[in-house]
Write a protein that holds these residues in place. Structure first.
Motif, PDB file in Angstrom:
ATOM      1  N   HIS A   2      -8.327   4.331  29.002  1.00 55.42           N
ATOM      2  CA  HIS A   2      -8.749   4.418  27.610  1.00 55.42           C
ATOM      3  C   HIS A   2      -7.685   5.105  26.770  1.00 55.42           C
ATOM      4  N   LYS A   3      -7.449   4.550  25.588  1.00 52.03           N
ATOM      5  CA  LYS A   3      -6.525   5.145  24.623  1.00 52.03           C
ATOM      6  C   LYS A   3      -7.319   6.067  23.711  1.00 52.03           C
ATOM      7  N   VAL A   4      -6.919   7.349  23.640  1.00 51.48           N
ATOM      8  CA  VAL A   4      -7.618   8.331  22.817  1.00 51.48           C
ATOM      9  C   VAL A   4      -6.641   8.913  21.802  1.00 51.48           C
ATOM     10  N   LEU A   5      -6.995   8.803  20.522  1.00 54.24           N
ATOM     11  CA  LEU A   5      -6.205   9.397  19.445  1.00 54.24           C
ATOM     12  C   LEU A   5      -6.801  10.758  19.133  1.00 54.24           C
ATOM     13  N   LEU A   6      -5.990  11.802  19.300  1.00 51.78           N
ATOM     14  CA  LEU A   6      -6.443  13.169  19.067  1.00 51.78           C
ATOM     15  C   LEU A   6      -5.827  13.682  17.781  1.00 51.78           C
ATOM     16  N   LEU A   7      -6.668  13.840  16.763  1.00 51.12           N
ATOM     17  CA  LEU A   7      -6.228  14.375  15.478  1.00 51.12           C
ATOM     18  C   LEU A   7      -6.307  15.896  15.536  1.00 51.12           C
ATOM     19  N   GLY A   8      -5.269  16.569  15.075  1.00 55.19           N
ATOM     20  CA  GLY A   8      -5.265  18.026  15.087  1.00 55.19           C
ATOM     21  C   GLY A   8      -4.914  18.608  16.438  1.00 55.19           C
ATOM     22  N   ALA A   9      -4.072  17.937  17.179  1.00 60.25           N
ATOM     23  CA  ALA A   9      -3.743  18.336  18.549  1.00 60.25           C
ATOM     24  C   ALA A   9      -2.962  19.644  18.639  1.00 60.25           C
ATOM     25  N   GLU A  10      -2.374  20.091  17.533  1.00 61.64           N
ATOM     26  CA  GLU A  10      -1.569  21.315  17.566  1.00 61.64           C
ATOM     27  C   GLU A  10      -2.364  22.562  17.182  1.00 61.64           C
ATOM     28  N   GLY A  11      -3.601  22.399  16.764  1.00 62.31           N
ATOM     29  CA  GLY A  11      -4.430  23.539  16.379  1.00 62.31           C
ATOM     30  C   GLY A  11      -5.093  24.184  17.585  1.00 62.31           C
ATOM     31  N   LEU A  12      -5.897  25.196  17.328  1.00 62.17           N
ATOM     32  CA  LEU A  12      -6.570  25.935  18.404  1.00 62.17           C
ATOM     33  C   LEU A  12      -7.504  25.037  19.207  1.00 62.17           C
ATOM     34  N   LEU A  13      -8.410  24.362  18.521  1.00 57.42           N
ATOM     35  CA  LEU A  13      -9.350  23.485  19.220  1.00 57.42           C
ATOM     36  C   LEU A  13      -8.636  22.285  19.827  1.00 57.42           C
ATOM     37  N   LYS A  57      -4.003   1.800  17.696  1.00 54.97           N
ATOM     38  CA  LYS A  57      -5.131   1.003  18.204  1.00 54.97           C
ATOM     39  C   LYS A  57      -5.897   1.730  19.322  1.00 54.97           C
ATOM     40  N   PRO A  58      -6.445   2.910  19.013  1.00 55.07           N
ATOM     41  CA  PRO A  58      -7.144   3.676  20.051  1.00 55.07           C
ATOM     42  C   PRO A  58      -8.532   3.119  20.354  1.00 55.07           C
ATOM     43  N   ASP A  59      -9.025   3.430  21.553  1.00 55.67           N
ATOM     44  CA  ASP A  59     -10.404   3.123  21.913  1.00 55.67           C
ATOM     45  C   ASP A  59     -11.348   4.185  21.353  1.00 55.67           C
ATOM     46  N   PHE A  60     -10.846   5.424  21.291  1.00 57.48           N
ATOM     47  CA  PHE A  60     -11.631   6.556  20.804  1.00 57.48           C
ATOM     48  C   PHE A  60     -10.765   7.430  19.913  1.00 57.48           C
ATOM     49  N   VAL A  61     -11.402   8.116  18.963  1.00 58.73           N
ATOM     50  CA  VAL A  61     -10.727   9.092  18.113  1.00 58.73           C
ATOM     51  C   VAL A  61     -11.482  10.403  18.221  1.00 58.73           C
ATOM     52  N   ILE A  62     -10.750  11.484  18.477  1.00 61.01           N
ATOM     53  CA  ILE A  62     -11.340  12.822  18.503  1.00 61.01           C
ATOM     54  C   ILE A  62     -10.729  13.599  17.346  1.00 61.01           C
ATOM     55  N   ASN A  63     -11.582  14.086  16.455  1.00 54.70           N
ATOM     56  CA  ASN A  63     -11.122  14.807  15.280  1.00 54.70           C
ATOM     57  C   ASN A  63     -11.236  16.314  15.491  1.00 54.70           C
ATOM     58  N   CYS A  64     -10.092  16.962  15.652  1.00 53.20           N
ATOM     59  CA  CYS A  64     -10.042  18.417  15.792  1.00 53.20           C
ATOM     60  C   CYS A  64      -9.294  19.043  14.616  1.00 53.20           C
ATOM     61  N   THR A  65      -9.241  18.309  13.495  1.00 54.94           N
ATOM     62  CA  THR A  65      -8.535  18.841  12.333  1.00 54.94           C
ATOM     63  C   THR A  65      -9.403  19.850  11.621  1.00 54.94           C
ATOM     64  N   GLY A  66      -8.747  20.719  10.919  1.00 58.69           N
ATOM     65  CA  GLY A  66      -9.461  21.694  10.117  1.00 58.69           C
ATOM     66  C   GLY A  66      -8.600  22.137   8.954  1.00 58.69           C
ATOM     67  N   LEU A  67      -9.167  22.144   7.799  1.00 58.72           N
ATOM     68  CA  LEU A  67      -8.479  22.653   6.629  1.00 58.72           C
ATOM     69  C   LEU A  67      -9.200  23.925   6.197  1.00 58.72           C
ATOM     70  N   TYR A  68      -8.436  24.891   5.801  1.00 55.52           N
ATOM     71  CA  TYR A  68      -9.064  26.136   5.391  1.00 55.52           C
ATOM     72  C   TYR A  68      -8.495  26.581   4.062  1.00 55.52           C
ATOM     73  N   ARG A  69      -9.240  27.441   3.416  1.00 53.34           N
ATOM     74  CA  ARG A  69      -8.821  27.964   2.124  1.00 53.34           C
ATOM     75  C   ARG A  69      -8.508  29.435   2.290  1.00 53.34           C
ATOM     76  N   ASP A  70      -7.413  29.858   1.726  1.00 50.18           N
ATOM     77  CA  ASP A  70      -7.028  31.268   1.742  1.00 50.18           C
ATOM     78  C   ASP A  70      -7.829  31.966   0.638  1.00 50.18           C
ATOM     79  N   TRP A  71      -8.709  32.850   1.018  1.00 48.73           N
ATOM     80  CA  TRP A  71      -9.636  33.477   0.070  1.00 48.73           C
ATOM     81  C   TRP A  71      -9.066  34.708  -0.637  1.00 48.73           C
ATOM     82  N   GLU A  72      -7.777  34.931  -0.583  1.00 52.59           N
ATOM     83  CA  GLU A  72      -7.192  36.091  -1.264  1.00 52.59           C
ATOM     84  C   GLU A  72      -7.139  35.926  -2.753  1.00 52.59           C
TER      85      GLU A  72
END
Length: 72
Positions: A2-13, A57-72
């Motif tokens: 299976h081909k899996v596309l991992l979004l956000g692969a460089e983040g913590l999750l 052309k992945p079979d599955f997509v896993i979304n581990c992306t995250g956007l955050y706001r700096d609250w300062e």
């Protein structure tokens, strides 16, 4: 296999998901990058996602992306 596309692969999750899936032999893991010069750069837009889906052309997509706001 299976081909899996991992979004956000460089983040913590995403890095932990990547580690877990890399140890499984039956998965072809495709990891996106935040590096603009990377072939698999993901810019968090619908157009960027469509481009990645058509290209990989992945079979599955896993979304581990995250956007955050700096609250300062």
């Amino acid at each position: 296999m299976h081909k899996v596309l991992l979004l956000g692969a460089e983040g913590l999750l995403g890095s932990n998901v990547s580690y877990a899936l890399t140890n499984r032999g039956e998965i072809d893991l495709i990891k996106t990058s935040r590096n603009i010069s990377s072939d698999l750069y993901f810019n968090y837009t619908i157009q960027g996602l469509n481009h990645l889906l058509k290209r990989t052309k992945p079979d599955f997509v896993i979304n581990c992306t995250g956007l955050y706001r700096d609250w300062e």
